[in-house]
Design a protein around this motif. Structure first.
Motif, PDB file in Angstrom:
ATOM      1  N   ASN A 147      56.725  40.071  36.240  1.00 24.01           N
ATOM      2  CA  ASN A 147      55.739  40.805  37.147  1.00 24.01           C
ATOM      3  C   ASN A 147      55.204  39.983  38.179  1.00 24.01           C
ATOM      4  OD1 ASN A 147      56.200  43.178  35.722  1.00 24.01           O
ATOM      5  ND2 ASN A 147      54.486  43.173  34.491  1.00 24.01           N
ATOM      6  N   VAL A 191      52.101  50.982  39.477  1.00 25.41           N
ATOM      7  CA  VAL A 191      50.914  50.631  38.904  1.00 25.41           C
ATOM      8  C   VAL A 191      50.686  51.494  37.638  1.00 25.41           C
ATOM      9  CG1 VAL A 191      49.591  49.560  40.829  1.00 25.41           C
ATOM     10  CG2 VAL A 191      49.292  52.245  40.240  1.00 25.41           C
ATOM     11  N   ARG A 210      51.740  49.647  34.432  1.00 24.88           N
ATOM     12  CA  ARG A 210      50.868  48.849  34.061  1.00 24.88           C
ATOM     13  C   ARG A 210      50.184  49.083  32.914  1.00 24.88           C
ATOM     14  NH1 ARG A 210      48.288  46.649  39.903  1.00 24.88           N
ATOM     15  NH2 ARG A 210      50.523  46.110  40.629  1.00 24.88           N
TER      16      ARG A 210
END
Length: 478
Positions: free
Chosen positions: A395, A317, A320
Motif C-alpha cells: 500500500n 479507502v 483500509r
C-alpha cells in the motif's frame, strides 16, 4: 485490497525513474532473487509433486491482461440442469515449494508481488511464477481444482477442492474475450461466465456487498504536458472477478465448518469515512442521494466516466483496515468481510500472494476430510502478521507511486489556481486538510488562515509539486 495500477503510455520518463528507485530503497522492496533461490526454483520446476487425479479433459482457459505470464487461475463452466458447475483451477505452488526450502523462506520475506510502472517484483522466481507453476497453455500443470455447483439464482450450493492435473487450452485476454462475447463468437463456457457473473453481481448488490471495478491509470503526454487517463474495466473483468469471489466465499464456508483456516476480514467503516467520500463525490460533481448505501452508490458508478473512475479510486479507502484472521478449534468472533457482507478467504492467487498457499492446503484437507498438514498448523498463526506487513509495504508502494505521478502532472503549474472541495480537515489543526481538485483527478494538502470549510467548494493555489518528495500542496486562494 484493490490496487490502483499506474501505467505509462510509453516508456517511463527519466524524470520518474530516479524517484521510483528512491521509493524502492525507502520501502526496502526486494531486488533480484538470491542465487540459491533461483537454483532451488530451477530444480523444483523439473521435479514437481504431481497428483494422481487427471482432469485434463476439462477445457480450461485463462483470462488475464495480455502481458501477464503469472497465471494463477484457469476457468471452465458448464450448465448442469437449471444451474451451473464452475471448475476453477488454481496454480498449485505447494507442488513446487517445500516448507523451509529457499523458495519458501524468500516468499515469506516478500509476502506478495509488488507492481510499479517500470517493473514487477514477484513473490516467486519467474522460473516458477511465469513458467513451471503458471497455468500457461503449453502443457499439463498440477493445480488445486475447485468444483463449485451454482443454482439458477447464482448461489453456490456445493464445493470440493482437490489436487488434479489440468491443461489450459488457451491464454486469453479480457479485450479479446469481451469482443467474442459481444459478437456471439465466444465458447459456451465463456458465455456461461457472463451468465454466472451477472447473477453473482446481482446477489452481491442484494446483500449490500462492494466489489470495486478499479480503473487503471495511464499517464500520457501531449503538447499540453502531462495527463492522466483512466482505463475502465471491461464487463468481463467483473464477471471473472465474481468467480474468484465465489471461490473465496466457498473456501471461507469450508473453513468455518471445519473450524480451521485463515479468513480475510474487514470491520465496518465509520460514519466519518462516508462523510469524506461524500465530500470527494461533491468535488467530482457526482450526486450521492440521501439514503443511498455505499453498495448502491458504487454500483451506480460508470468506470468509463473520468469523474466516476476517480471516485472509484477514492473508494478504495473502504478496504483500509482489512486483515487476516487465523483460527483453529473455534471460529473468529467477527469473521465477516464488511465490504462483501460475507465470510471470505484469499485462495485464488498463490503465485502472487503468500497466504493463498496456506489456505489452499487447508481447503484441500477439509474437502477430503483429512488432517491439515502439520507445517500449515504450526505456521498459520504467523501468516496474518507476515501478510499485514506485506500489505503495508504494498500500500505504501502504491501510494508513493500515485503521489509521484500526481506531483508530475502539475509540476509546471506552480501558482495556478484550481477549483476543488475540502474532503478532510485535520482535527488537531483545522486550518490544514485535504483538497480534491474538480478538474484534475488528484488530491493534495491544503492550508488556510482560518478553519477549512469541510465539504465546501473552494479555490486553491498550487504552491508545491515535487516529484522527488512526492508532495503536492495548496493554499486557499485569496
Amino acid at each position: 485490497m484493490p490496487l490502483q495500477r499506474v501505467h505509462f503510455a510509453e516508456d517511463v520518463p527519466e524524470v520518474f525513474r530516479a524517484s521510483l528507485q528512491d521509493i524502492r530503497r525507502e520501502l526496502e522492496v526486494p531486488a533480484e532473487f538470491p542465487d540459491e533461490v533461483v537454483a532451488a526454483a530451477l530444480h523444483a520446476a523439473k521435479n514437481p509433486r504431481l497428483p494422481e487425479l487427471d482432469r485434463t479433459d476439462l477445457e480450461f482457459v485463462t483470462i488475464d491482461p495480455p502481458d501477464s505470464m503469472d497465471l494463477d487461475q484457469a476457468l471452465h463452466i458448464e450448465r448442469t440442469g437449471d444451474g451451473y458447475t464452475v471448475h476453477y483451477a488454481i496454480a498449485d505452488v505447494a507442488a513446487f515449494v517445500q516448507p523451509g526450502d529457499p523458495i519458501d523462506l524468500e516468499a515469506r520475506r516478500r509476502g506478495e508481488t509488488l507492481y510499479a510502472p517500470d517493473k514487477r517484483t514477484p513473490l516467486h522466481p519467474p522460473e516458477l511464477s511465469e513458467g513451471a507453476a503458471s497455468l500457461l497453455p503449453d502443457g499439463v500443470r498440477p493445480a488445486l481444482l475447485w468444483t463449485i455447483t451454482v443454482d439458477a439464482t447464482g448461489e453456490g450450493t456445493g464445493v470440493t477442492c482437490e489436487r488434479a492435473l489440468v491443461k489450459s487450452r488457451a491464454k486469453l485476454n479480457y479485450a479479446g474475450v469481451q469482443k467474442d462475447l459481444d459478437a456471439g463468437n465466444a465458447s459456451e463456457s465463456l458465455q456461461l461466465l457472463r451468465e454466472v457473473g451477472k447473477l453473482r453481481e446481482q446477489r452481491e448488490l442484494e446483500r449490500g456487498g462492494v466489489n470495486l471495478p478499479i480503473p487503471d491509470q495511464e499517464v500520457v503526454t501531449s503538447n499540453h504536458g502531462w495527463g492522466l487517463e483512466f482505463r475502465a474495466p471491461l464487463p468481463v473483468e467483473g464477471w471473472n472477478a465474481q468467480i474468484s469471489l465465489l471461490t473465496g466465499m466457498a473456501a471461507a464456508e469450508l473453513m468455518m465448518k471445519g473450524k480451521i483456516g485463515i479468513l480475510r476480514t474487514l470491520p465496518e467503516s465509520h460514519d466519518s469515512l462516508r462523510h469524506k467520500l461524500e465530500h470527494t463525490a461533491k468535488a467530482l460533481g457526482i450526486t450521492w442521494p440521501d439514503g443511498t448505501s455505499y453498495a448502491q452508490f458504487i454500483h451506480g458508478l460508470e468506470p468509463k466516466v473520468p469523474a466516476h473512475a476517480a471516485m472509484l479510486a477514492a473508494c478504495t479507502v473502504l478496504f483500509r483496515g482489512a486483515g487476516y484472521s487465523a483460527f483453529a478449534g473455534s471460529v473468529p468472533e467477527r469473521p465477516e468481510h464488511a465490504a462483501m457482507k460475507a465470510e471470505y478467504a484469499h485462495v485464488t492467487a498463490p503465485l502472487r500472494r503468500l497466504v493463498d498457499r496456506w489456505t489452499g492446503e487447508i481447503c484441500v484437507a477439509l474437502s477430503a476430510g483429512t488432517e491439515v498438514p502439520a507445517w500449515v498448523r504450526e505456521s498459520m498463526d504467523e501468516i496474518p502478521k507476515t501478510m499485514d506487513e506485506a500489505d503495508r509495504r504494498a500500500n505504501a508502494y502504491e501510494r508513493s507511486i500515485v503521489s509521484m505521478v500526481e506531483a508530475g502532472l502539475v509540476a509546471d503549474r506552480i501558482g495556478t489556481e484550481f477549483d476543488g472541495v475540502i474532503t478532510d480537515v485535520d482535527e488537531r489543526d483545522t486550518t490544514r486538510g485535504i483538497v480534491a481538485l474538480s478538474t484534475v483527478a488528484i488530491e493534495g494538502r491544503v492550508t488556510g488562515t482560518a478553519p477549512l470549510p469541510l465539504g465546501q467548494a473552494i479555490r486553491v493555489k498550487l504552491v508545491e509539486a515535487d516529484i522527488a518528495k512526492r508532495t503536492v500542496a495548496f493554499e486557499l486562494a485569496p
